[in-house]
Design an enzyme around this catalytic site. Structure first.
Site, PDB file in Angstrom:
ATOM      1  N   GLY A  12       0.788  -1.233   0.000  1.00 26.36           N
ATOM      2  CA  GLY A  12       0.000   0.000   0.000  1.00 26.36           C
ATOM      3  C   GLY A  12       0.816   1.277   0.000  1.00 26.36           C
ATOM      4  O   GLY A  12       0.314   2.328   0.402  1.00 26.36           O
ATOM      5  N   SER A  13       2.066   1.213  -0.498  1.00 26.00           N
ATOM      6  CA  SER A  13       2.844   2.457  -0.511  1.00 26.00           C
ATOM      7  C   SER A  13       2.237   3.457  -1.500  1.00 26.00           C
ATOM      8  O   SER A  13       2.253   4.667  -1.261  1.00 26.00           O
ATOM      9  CB  SER A  13       4.328   2.195  -0.809  1.00 26.00           C
ATOM     10  OG  SER A  13       4.511   1.728  -2.118  1.00 26.00           O
ATOM     11  N   HIS A 103      -0.125  -0.259 -13.549  1.00 24.71           N
ATOM     12  CA  HIS A 103       0.609  -1.492 -13.850  1.00 24.71           C
ATOM     13  C   HIS A 103       2.099  -1.161 -13.925  1.00 24.71           C
ATOM     14  O   HIS A 103       2.488  -0.177 -14.571  1.00 24.71           O
ATOM     15  CB  HIS A 103       0.115  -2.078 -15.178  1.00 24.71           C
ATOM     16  CG  HIS A 103       0.710  -3.419 -15.441  1.00 24.71           C
ATOM     17  ND1 HIS A 103       0.247  -4.564 -14.831  1.00 24.71           N
ATOM     18  CD2 HIS A 103       1.759  -3.795 -16.198  1.00 24.71           C
ATOM     19  CE1 HIS A 103       0.978  -5.590 -15.224  1.00 24.71           C
ATOM     20  NE2 HIS A 103       1.908  -5.152 -16.051  1.00 24.71           N
TER      21      HIS A 103
HETATM   22  C1  GAR Z   1       2.873  -1.412  -7.621  1.00 34.06           C
HETATM   23  O1  GAR Z   1       4.159  -1.410  -8.189  1.00 34.06           O
HETATM   24  C2  GAR Z   1       1.824  -1.605  -8.692  1.00 34.06           C
HETATM   25  O2  GAR Z   1       2.182  -1.059  -9.926  1.00 34.06           O
HETATM   26  C3  GAR Z   1       1.748  -3.106  -8.760  1.00 34.06           C
HETATM   27  O3  GAR Z   1       1.838  -3.538  -7.447  1.00 34.06           O
HETATM   28  C4  GAR Z   1       2.691  -2.645  -6.726  1.00 34.06           C
HETATM   29  C5  GAR Z   1       2.031  -2.319  -5.420  1.00 34.06           C
HETATM   30  O4  GAR Z   1       2.921  -1.651  -4.570  1.00 34.06           O
HETATM   31  N1  GAR Z   1       0.505  -3.526  -9.391  1.00 34.06           N
HETATM   32  C6  GAR Z   1       0.414  -4.612 -10.155  1.00 34.06           C
HETATM   33  O5  GAR Z   1       1.353  -5.356 -10.389  1.00 34.06           O
HETATM   34  C7  GAR Z   1      -0.977  -4.855 -10.747  1.00 34.06           C
HETATM   35  N2  GAR Z   1      -0.916  -5.825 -11.792  1.00 34.06           N
HETATM   36  P1  GAR Z   1       2.360  -0.910  -3.261  1.00 34.06           P
HETATM   37  O6  GAR Z   1       1.456  -1.909  -2.527  1.00 34.06           O
HETATM   38  O7  GAR Z   1       3.579  -0.592  -2.438  1.00 34.06           O
HETATM   39  O8  GAR Z   1       1.626   0.297  -3.703  1.00 34.06           O
END
Ligand code: GAR
Length: 190
Positions: A12-13, A103
């Site tokens: 969730g950053s 993405h």
């Molecule tokens: C992010 O890099 C986002 O682009 C990716 O998950 C990560 C979540 O990071 N999303 C996908 O791969 C969707 N297919 P976070 O939880 O630290 O925001």
């Protein structure tokens, strides 16, 4: 003031970054974070930031109208920030061009089922790609295929590790995702 509901499955950053961005704006505010994962780190972030969070089950998401009805009541725009389940067709139909995903690659490359988070960066490294980036796009009924709103690129050095690539991509996400969301919100009233 538009109401943003964020879906997140993990750290969730990005969710935290978006929440912070809109705390200083009059255009919109993040009212809730929804997750399918009761152990997701994003829940700790919500507690710390004083943002409402809700956990839902697979059954509730795919086999009932519970989440859909909640969104109809509470959301003007839905943001997927590291959310890993496919959005049900009815939800897509009820929120046309109102569900936005990020993405961590330059779609249409490195998209589709199983291509998320580290898996994407690992594939990029294995294929010795010289660049990668982010894609912010509308969600339609096909995984990673909705209309592209924004892309940004970053270059990769041959000795960058998977973690280095992930860091570069996250940097782009933090830099661009909130303002792209704000642009979409401003266009809703036009
Ligand atoms: C992010 O890099 C986002 O682009 C990716 O998950 C990560 C979540 O990071 N999303 C996908 O791969 C969707 N297919 P976070 O939880 O630290 O925001």
């Amino acid at each position: 003031m538009k109401r943003i509901v964020i879906f997140a499955s993990g750290s969730g950053s990005n969710a935290e970054n978006i929440i912070g961005f809109f705390q200083t704006k009059r255009t919109a505010k993040v009212t809730h974070v929804l997750t399918n994962n009761e152990r997701a780190k994003v829940l700790d972030r919500c507690k710390r930031l004083g943002v409402n969070s809700l956990i839902f089950s697979r059954e509730e998401f795919f086999k009932s109208d519970k989440v859909l009805n909640f969104l109809k009541e509470e959301a003007d725009l839905i943001i997927l920030a590291g959310f890993l389940w496919k959005i049900p067709e009815q939800m897509v139909a009820d929120f046309p061009n109102k569900i936005i995903n990020i993405h961590p690659a330059l779609l249409p490359k490195y998209g589709g089922k199983g291509m998320y988070g580290k898996h994407v960066h690992k594939a990029i490294k294995e294929n010795k790609e010289e660049e990668t980036g982010i894609t912010i796009h509308y969600v339609n009924e096909h995984y990673d295929e909705g209309g592209i709103i924004f892309q940004a690129k970053t270059s990769i050095k041959i000795d960058d590790s998977v973690e280095d690539i992930a860091k570069k991509v996250h940097k782009l996400e933090y830099e661009h995702f909130p303002s792209v969301i704000e642009d979409v919100i401003l266009s809703l009233d036009e």
